[in-house]
Design an enzyme around this catalytic site. Sequence first.
Site, mmCIF file in Angstrom:
data_model
loop_
_atom_site.group_PDB
_atom_site.id
_atom_site.type_symbol
_atom_site.label_atom_id
_atom_site.label_comp_id
_atom_site.label_asym_id
_atom_site.label_seq_id
_atom_site.Cartn_x
_atom_site.Cartn_y
_atom_site.Cartn_z
ATOM 1 N N ARG A 1 61.807 92.164 50.003
ATOM 2 C CA ARG A 1 62.059 90.732 50.974
ATOM 3 C C ARG A 1 62.333 92.000 52.296
ATOM 4 O O ARG A 1 62.918 90.839 52.827
ATOM 5 C CB ARG A 1 63.185 90.013 50.779
ATOM 6 N N SER B 1 66.383 80.546 48.098
ATOM 7 C CA SER B 1 67.596 81.684 48.079
ATOM 8 C C SER B 1 68.218 82.909 49.141
ATOM 9 O O SER B 1 67.926 82.965 50.362
ATOM 10 C CB SER B 1 67.270 83.169 47.625
ATOM 11 N N GLU C 1 69.320 86.841 52.540
ATOM 12 C CA GLU C 1 68.333 86.443 52.830
ATOM 13 C C GLU C 1 68.088 85.866 54.064
ATOM 14 O O GLU C 1 66.944 86.906 54.803
ATOM 15 C CB GLU C 1 67.790 86.032 51.127
HETATM 16 C C1 LIG Z 1 62.494 76.084 49.392
HETATM 17 C C2 LIG Z 1 62.915 77.058 49.431
HETATM 18 C C3 LIG Z 1 62.563 77.833 48.560
HETATM 19 C C4 LIG Z 1 62.023 78.761 49.203
HETATM 20 N N1 LIG Z 1 61.589 80.013 48.129
HETATM 21 C C5 LIG Z 1 61.166 81.316 48.700
HETATM 22 C C6 LIG Z 1 60.369 82.520 47.468
HETATM 23 O O1 LIG Z 1 60.197 81.802 46.715
HETATM 24 N N2 LIG Z 1 60.244 83.281 48.003
HETATM 25 C C7 LIG Z 1 60.424 84.211 49.110
HETATM 26 O O2 LIG Z 1 59.640 85.377 50.313
HETATM 27 N N3 LIG Z 1 61.363 83.394 50.682
HETATM 28 C C8 LIG Z 1 61.030 82.292 49.943
HETATM 29 N N4 LIG Z 1 61.612 81.155 50.670
HETATM 30 C C9 LIG Z 1 62.202 81.342 52.259
HETATM 31 C C10 LIG Z 1 60.458 81.815 53.568
HETATM 32 O O3 LIG Z 1 59.943 80.226 52.877
HETATM 33 C C11 LIG Z 1 60.156 82.394 53.188
HETATM 34 O O4 LIG Z 1 60.421 83.374 54.015
HETATM 35 C C12 LIG Z 1 58.352 82.138 54.337
HETATM 36 O O5 LIG Z 1 57.909 83.190 54.170
HETATM 37 C C13 LIG Z 1 59.653 81.608 56.119
HETATM 38 O O6 LIG Z 1 57.744 81.438 56.775
HETATM 39 P P1 LIG Z 1 58.587 80.202 58.039
HETATM 40 O O7 LIG Z 1 57.130 80.338 58.512
HETATM 41 O O8 LIG Z 1 59.381 78.521 57.884
HETATM 42 O O9 LIG Z 1 59.451 81.754 59.237
HETATM 43 P P2 LIG Z 1 60.837 81.141 60.025
HETATM 44 O O10 LIG Z 1 62.266 81.017 59.008
HETATM 45 O O11 LIG Z 1 60.419 80.062 61.250
HETATM 46 O O12 LIG Z 1 60.771 82.845 60.052
HETATM 47 C C14 LIG Z 1 61.603 84.082 59.231
HETATM 48 C C15 LIG Z 1 61.649 85.062 60.295
HETATM 49 O O13 LIG Z 1 60.448 85.619 60.403
HETATM 50 C C16 LIG Z 1 60.016 85.733 61.953
HETATM 51 N N5 LIG Z 1 58.989 85.479 62.836
HETATM 52 C C17 LIG Z 1 58.290 83.666 62.254
HETATM 53 N N6 LIG Z 1 56.815 83.817 62.520
HETATM 54 C C18 LIG Z 1 56.595 84.934 62.402
HETATM 55 C C19 LIG Z 1 55.589 85.749 64.164
HETATM 56 N N7 LIG Z 1 54.416 84.334 63.806
HETATM 57 N N8 LIG Z 1 55.450 86.684 64.232
HETATM 58 C C20 LIG Z 1 56.640 88.349 63.825
HETATM 59 N N9 LIG Z 1 57.793 86.897 63.856
HETATM 60 C C21 LIG Z 1 57.944 85.859 62.786
HETATM 61 C C22 LIG Z 1 61.221 85.179 62.908
HETATM 62 O O14 LIG Z 1 61.387 85.929 63.806
HETATM 63 C C23 LIG Z 1 62.319 84.826 61.301
HETATM 64 O O15 LIG Z 1 63.006 86.473 62.621
HETATM 65 C C24 LIG Z 1 61.781 79.503 50.682
HETATM 66 C C25 LIG Z 1 63.286 79.389 51.456
HETATM 67 C C26 LIG Z 1 62.826 77.799 50.622
HETATM 68 C C27 LIG Z 1 63.287 76.476 51.869
#
Ligand SMILES: Cc1cc2nc3c(=O)[nH]c(=O)nc-3n(C[C@H](O)[C@H](O)[C@H](O)COP(=O)(O)OP(=O)(O)OC[C@H]3O[C@@H](n4cnc5c(N)ncnc54)[C@H](O)[C@@H]3O)c2cc1C
Length: 345
Positions: free
Chosen positions: A170, A240, A335
């Site tokens: 992560r 998480s 996380e």
């Molecule tokens: C129900 C649920 C289940 C989940 N299960 C998992 C799992 O099994 N495994 C896991 O690893 N994660 C899990 N997650 C966490 C999450 O889904 C992941 O971390 C996902 O990759 C976040 O994507 P996002 O586009 O929503 O990122 P955001 O929340 O919008 O951003 C997260 C971070 O990434 C940065 N970021 C976003 N886009 C960019 C870009 N284009 N360039 C540079 N930086 C960027 C943001 O600035 C921020 O720091 C879960 C979340 C939920 C709600």
Amino acid sequence: MIDDRPEFIQQHISLQPYNTFRFDYQAEYFALIESVEQLVDAVAWARYKALSITTLGGGSNLLLQGDVSGLVLINRMKGISRLAESASHVEVEFGAGEVWHESVVWAVEQGLGGIENLALIPGTVGAAPVQNIGAYGVEVKDAISSIKVFDLSDLTEQILSPGECAFGYRESRFKQEWRDRYIITSVTLHLQKQPSLMLEYGGLKNVVPDGAGIREVFEAVCEVRRSKLPDPLEIANSGSFFKNPVVDADTYHAIKAQFPNLVAFEQDGGWKLAAGWLNDQAGWKGYRDHGVGVYEKQALVLVNYDCDKANALLDLERRIKGSVLEIFGVELEREPVLLGAAQCQ
Ligand SMILES: Cc1cc2nc3c(=O)[nH]c(=O)nc-3n(C[C@H](O)[C@H](O)[C@H](O)COP(=O)(O)OP(=O)(O)OC[C@H]3O[C@@H](n4cnc5c(N)ncnc54)[C@H](O)[C@@H]3O)c2cc1C
């Protein structure tokens, strides 16, 4: 003139629809970005105004704790292109604004393997490398060929190799020292034409039939996840909330002697403890108070029932961390990424 704010940039916009905890804080300036051209215009303007820039995808790994100053960009840069093909693999470039799960669906429909265990992870492709998303024994780093980024230090586009990104559990340099430097614009994955399945984790072996292919694995992962994790559209959460803490062998054996049922996995000479189990044993599963709580089926997931602000959740986090430290002597680490100015409580 560069001083004129591009019309697609808005002011004082609530980020409530853009984070899965649904906390209601504002972005000082805000834009949905659909192309590299728009990105260049937005960044040039923000630079001229000396504004900080924050890029978000689906807001599913975020803990907003206050208004966000500067310019918030929501990445909606789409597109899926097959770049190259060998006997064993296909190289596919996914726009950073593609929805991650839809990209997994696309790969499964094409019969291409490697990411089916990562089905139903919310968010965008562009955020996947940021925390090296992982589930059911697979991490996205294993499928990444290259990452296209926009470098805010010199406003150029660059291509990074996975080796440069220091991927870990992560973790990556994007979550650390590159946080304010790179905006990811696309990710190229090498997907397998003859997929090798990973069924060793999360009981997948018991639910995937013999002779199964990637479609069956994909469906099993979706089913298991739906039964265990809350859908953010129904209950606000960010998955998480704590990382599984990794401890040395002595610490593991000391805790195990006191708590024989401890759930842990050996890893690189250390032990990864199941943070959900620690929280559960500390009595937090199903806890609910002041509009926030701990999901009843998985103590690793903190949920927001009806709060507009993050104070109650931050307080719950402090209390959970304190009790786990007191009972097990283990420090939990958050996380999701913390964002926004801290508010007085
Ligand atoms: C129900 C649920 C289940 C989940 N299960 C998992 C799992 O099994 N495994 C896991 O690893 N994660 C899990 N997650 C966490 C999450 O889904 C992941 O971390 C996902 O990759 C976040 O994507 P996002 O586009 O929503 O990122 P955001 O929340 O919008 O951003 C997260 C971070 O990434 C940065 N970021 C976003 N886009 C960019 C870009 N284009 N360039 C540079 N930086 C960027 C943001 O600035 C921020 O720091 C879960 C979340 C939920 C709600």
